[in-house]
Design a protein around this motif. Sequence first.
Motif, PDB file in Angstrom:
ATOM      1  N   TYR A 113      26.509  37.809  23.035  1.00 14.22           N
ATOM      2  CA  TYR A 113      26.721  36.378  22.782  1.00 14.22           C
ATOM      3  C   TYR A 113      27.555  35.752  23.904  1.00 14.22           C
ATOM      4  O   TYR A 113      27.263  34.638  24.353  1.00 14.22           O
ATOM      5  CB  TYR A 113      27.429  36.180  21.443  1.00 14.22           C
ATOM      6  CG  TYR A 113      26.549  36.329  20.233  1.00 14.22           C
ATOM      7  CD1 TYR A 113      25.325  35.674  20.149  1.00 14.22           C
ATOM      8  CD2 TYR A 113      26.946  37.113  19.143  1.00 14.22           C
ATOM      9  CE1 TYR A 113      24.519  35.810  19.034  1.00 14.22           C
ATOM     10  CE2 TYR A 113      26.141  37.245  18.019  1.00 14.22           C
ATOM     11  CZ  TYR A 113      24.929  36.598  17.967  1.00 14.22           C
ATOM     12  OH  TYR A 113      24.138  36.722  16.857  1.00 14.22           O
ATOM     13  N   GLY A 160      20.917  23.899  18.375  1.00 14.66           N
ATOM     14  CA  GLY A 160      21.125  25.264  17.893  1.00 14.66           C
ATOM     15  C   GLY A 160      22.548  25.499  17.423  1.00 14.66           C
ATOM     16  O   GLY A 160      22.777  26.134  16.390  1.00 14.66           O
ATOM     17  N   GLU A 161      23.530  24.992  18.165  1.00 21.01           N
ATOM     18  CA  GLU A 161      24.929  25.147  17.757  1.00 21.01           C
ATOM     19  C   GLU A 161      25.200  24.378  16.473  1.00 21.01           C
ATOM     20  O   GLU A 161      25.943  24.854  15.598  1.00 21.01           O
ATOM     21  CB  GLU A 161      25.853  24.671  18.871  1.00 21.01           C
ATOM     22  CG  GLU A 161      25.890  25.593  20.079  1.00 21.01           C
ATOM     23  CD  GLU A 161      26.942  25.172  21.103  1.00 21.01           C
ATOM     24  OE1 GLU A 161      27.354  26.042  21.890  1.00 21.01           O
ATOM     25  OE2 GLU A 161      27.355  23.997  21.112  1.00 21.01           O
ATOM     26  N   ARG A 163      23.028  23.664  14.069  1.00 19.02           N
ATOM     27  CA  ARG A 163      22.385  24.406  12.963  1.00 19.02           C
ATOM     28  C   ARG A 163      23.251  25.592  12.534  1.00 19.02           C
ATOM     29  O   ARG A 163      23.407  25.845  11.334  1.00 19.02           O
ATOM     30  CB  ARG A 163      21.004  24.907  13.392  1.00 19.02           C
ATOM     31  CG  ARG A 163      19.924  23.849  13.437  1.00 19.02           C
ATOM     32  CD  ARG A 163      18.582  24.470  13.804  1.00 19.02           C
ATOM     33  NE  ARG A 163      18.125  25.349  12.735  1.00 19.02           N
ATOM     34  CZ  ARG A 163      17.302  24.984  11.750  1.00 19.02           C
ATOM     35  NH1 ARG A 163      16.856  23.743  11.705  1.00 19.02           N
ATOM     36  NH2 ARG A 163      16.929  25.837  10.825  1.00 19.02           N
ATOM     37  N   TRP A 164      23.785  26.326  13.509  1.00 15.53           N
ATOM     38  CA  TRP A 164      24.585  27.502  13.168  1.00 15.53           C
ATOM     39  C   TRP A 164      25.840  27.110  12.389  1.00 15.53           C
ATOM     40  O   TRP A 164      26.192  27.754  11.394  1.00 15.53           O
ATOM     41  CB  TRP A 164      24.960  28.270  14.424  1.00 15.53           C
ATOM     42  CG  TRP A 164      25.881  29.420  14.119  1.00 15.53           C
ATOM     43  CD1 TRP A 164      27.200  29.525  14.392  1.00 15.53           C
ATOM     44  CD2 TRP A 164      25.531  30.614  13.412  1.00 15.53           C
ATOM     45  NE1 TRP A 164      27.714  30.697  13.913  1.00 15.53           N
ATOM     46  CE2 TRP A 164      26.712  31.394  13.306  1.00 15.53           C
ATOM     47  CE3 TRP A 164      24.351  31.106  12.864  1.00 15.53           C
ATOM     48  CZ2 TRP A 164      26.723  32.626  12.682  1.00 15.53           C
ATOM     49  CZ3 TRP A 164      24.372  32.336  12.235  1.00 15.53           C
ATOM     50  CH2 TRP A 164      25.542  33.083  12.151  1.00 15.53           C
ATOM     51  N   GLN A 165      26.511  26.048  12.831  1.00 12.88           N
ATOM     52  CA  GLN A 165      27.728  25.624  12.154  1.00 12.88           C
ATOM     53  C   GLN A 165      27.449  25.111  10.744  1.00 12.88           C
ATOM     54  O   GLN A 165      28.326  25.158   9.874  1.00 12.88           O
ATOM     55  CB  GLN A 165      28.440  24.538  12.971  1.00 12.88           C
ATOM     56  CG  GLN A 165      28.999  25.015  14.298  1.00 12.88           C
ATOM     57  CD  GLN A 165      30.038  26.117  14.140  1.00 12.88           C
ATOM     58  OE1 GLN A 165      30.795  26.133  13.174  1.00 12.88           O
ATOM     59  NE2 GLN A 165      30.063  27.042  15.088  1.00 12.88           N
ATOM     60  N   MET A 167      24.963  26.360   8.812  1.00 13.09           N
ATOM     61  CA  MET A 167      24.203  27.348   8.065  1.00 13.09           C
ATOM     62  C   MET A 167      24.894  27.785   6.781  1.00 13.09           C
ATOM     63  O   MET A 167      24.270  27.900   5.723  1.00 13.09           O
ATOM     64  CB  MET A 167      23.925  28.562   8.951  1.00 13.09           C
ATOM     65  CG  MET A 167      22.969  29.576   8.337  1.00 13.09           C
ATOM     66  SD  MET A 167      21.362  28.840   7.953  1.00 13.09           S
ATOM     67  CE  MET A 167      20.786  28.471   9.605  1.00 13.09           C
ATOM     68  N   ARG A 325      31.392  34.231  17.103  1.00 16.57           N
ATOM     69  CA  ARG A 325      30.017  34.232  16.575  1.00 16.57           C
ATOM     70  C   ARG A 325      29.707  35.550  15.882  1.00 16.57           C
ATOM     71  O   ARG A 325      29.045  35.579  14.836  1.00 16.57           O
ATOM     72  CB  ARG A 325      29.034  33.981  17.718  1.00 16.57           C
ATOM     73  CG  ARG A 325      27.552  33.983  17.324  1.00 16.57           C
ATOM     74  CD  ARG A 325      27.206  32.829  16.396  1.00 16.57           C
ATOM     75  NE  ARG A 325      25.794  32.801  16.083  1.00 16.57           N
ATOM     76  CZ  ARG A 325      24.897  32.055  16.729  1.00 16.57           C
ATOM     77  NH1 ARG A 325      25.279  31.278  17.740  1.00 16.57           N
ATOM     78  NH2 ARG A 325      23.636  32.074  16.378  1.00 16.57           N
ATOM     79  N   GLU A 328      31.507  35.569  12.501  1.00 16.63           N
ATOM     80  CA  GLU A 328      30.848  34.611  11.613  1.00 16.63           C
ATOM     81  C   GLU A 328      29.547  35.197  11.076  1.00 16.63           C
ATOM     82  O   GLU A 328      29.205  35.021   9.897  1.00 16.63           O
ATOM     83  CB  GLU A 328      30.562  33.306  12.360  1.00 16.63           C
ATOM     84  CG  GLU A 328      31.803  32.458  12.626  1.00 16.63           C
ATOM     85  CD  GLU A 328      31.518  31.300  13.557  1.00 16.63           C
ATOM     86  OE1 GLU A 328      30.348  31.170  14.013  1.00 16.63           O
ATOM     87  OE2 GLU A 328      32.448  30.521  13.856  1.00 16.63           O
ATOM     88  N   THR A 329      28.810  35.911  11.932  1.00 15.85           N
ATOM     89  CA  THR A 329      27.551  36.531  11.506  1.00 15.85           C
ATOM     90  C   THR A 329      27.813  37.654  10.514  1.00 15.85           C
ATOM     91  O   THR A 329      27.073  37.816   9.529  1.00 15.85           O
ATOM     92  CB  THR A 329      26.792  37.067  12.734  1.00 15.85           C
ATOM     93  OG1 THR A 329      26.624  36.020  13.695  1.00 15.85           O
ATOM     94  CG2 THR A 329      25.417  37.581  12.331  1.00 15.85           C
TER      95      THR A 329
END
Length: 444
Positions: A113, A160-161, A163-165, A167, A325, A328-329
Motif C-alpha cells: 500500500y 477510490g479513497e 469509497r474506502w473511507q 465503506m 490502510r 483498517e482492512t
Amino acid sequence: MLFTLLAFAIALGVLITFHELGHYWVARLCGVRILRFSVGFGKVVLRRTDRHGTEWALSAIPLGGYVKMLDDAQPGDPPSVAAQAFNRKSLKQRSAIVLAGPVANLVLAALLYAGLNLAGTSEPAAILAEPPANSLAAQAGIMANDRVIAVNQQAVQSWGEARWQLMDALSSGGKAELRVETAEGLQRERILHFPPAAIEPDGADLMAEAGLSLATPKPRVTGVNAGEPGEQAGLQAGDVIVKVGELDQPSAGAMVEEVKKHPGQVLPVTVLRDGAALTLSVLPLAQTGPDGQVTGRIGVMLGADFPMVTVRYGLFESLARGVSRTFETVWFSLKMMGRMIVGDVSLRNVSGPVTIADYAGQTARIGFAAYIGFLALISVSIGVLNLLPIPMLDGGHLMYYILEGVRGRPIPDKWLENGQRIGLGLLAALMSLAFFNDFSRLFS
C-alpha cells in the motif's frame, strides 16, 4: 485462462513464501535449526544447502512454499543439536516464531500500500452526480458536481479513497461526515446516516443506493472515420463534447441519440480542444436501418472523459498511510467475520481459490497498480485467517501457547489430538463453503 492462472500462481507464490519467510527469520533469530525452505510444493527442481545446513529448494508446484524446522531432538543427538529444536525453545520464542508468519503478511500489505502511495496512481476525481430524489445523499444536501474532499475529517483526493473511507459506515451503518467543494468553489459539510446494509456478493452498489455516484463523464472523441461527416466538420481525436444542438453537457448515449434525430440536418457541436471552446457544424449522414427507419450518423468513436487525479504522497506519509490502510482492512475483515457469525452478513461472501484466481486475472489485466492492490488485500486476508484461533492454523498454536502459559505446563497430547480433529473439521467445512460459493458464482 492461462493468464489468470499465471496471475493467481504469482500471487500465491509471493504471499505464502513471504509468510513462510516470516517464520524462517524469527526461527533463525531464536536459534532454531531450519532443515528446508521450499518455494513451491512437490518434486524438488533445484536445491542448494547453505552454510547453516538449510536446504533451499525450488519445487515443481509454484503455489506457495513451506519452511521445515527441527521440531524435536532425536535420541542420541548431542546437546548442541538438541538445543536447536523448536520444542526446546521457550514459550515466548515459540509464540514469536508462530506469530511471525501472519505479521509478515501484514507488513507486506503495508509496504505494498505504501508503494502505491509513493509511486502514485491515476484515479477518477470524487466529483458527484446529482443524487436521485429522496436518496440519502439528496436528503443530506449533496448536489450535482459536488467534489468530496474529506470523509470523517480524513482528506481524500480520489473516488477510490472516498469509497474506502465510507465503506465501514455503508456496510455496518452509522454516520459519515462529508466535506464537499461545490461547483462554485465553496466548502460545505454534509452528514449522511446509513442504515446497516445486507451485503451480498452480487448485491447492489451500496454507494449508488445511497445516491453517491460519479458525475456522468462528458463524451470524448477517441477516433474519427476518414471521409465521414465528423472528419469533414473538423472533429478530432481528443475533443471533449460539451454541447450538441440544444443539448448541454450530454452523456455519450444522449449525444448518439441526438445525432440520430437529425439525419441530413446541420447540427452545431461544441467541443473543448486544448482548453478552448470551439463550435463546429456537422451534417449527420442519413442512413436507413433494417426496420426502415432513417437515422443520422457522423462516423466518430466516443469514450468517457472522467476527470482524473494522480494520488501520490511523500515517503513518510506513504508509509503511515500504508500501515493505516492495513489495520483498517484488518478491522473491517474482523467486523465482517463477526457479522457473518451472527447472521447479519451472508455466508455467500466467503470466497475460495476460484474467485481469488478470477480476481487475480482481472486486476492483472487492469494494470500493475490494480494487481498490487489485490496482492495487498489478499496478504491481509492470509494474515487475518492465520490468526484465527483454529487448531492447525498459526492462531490455533498461539491459543495453545496461551493455555500453556496459564496452566504453567504443556498442553496434554490428548487435548492436542482432539484440537487437531476439530480444526481439521472446521477448515474442511470452511473450504467446502468457499468452493460451493465459487462454483455457484461460476455457473449462475
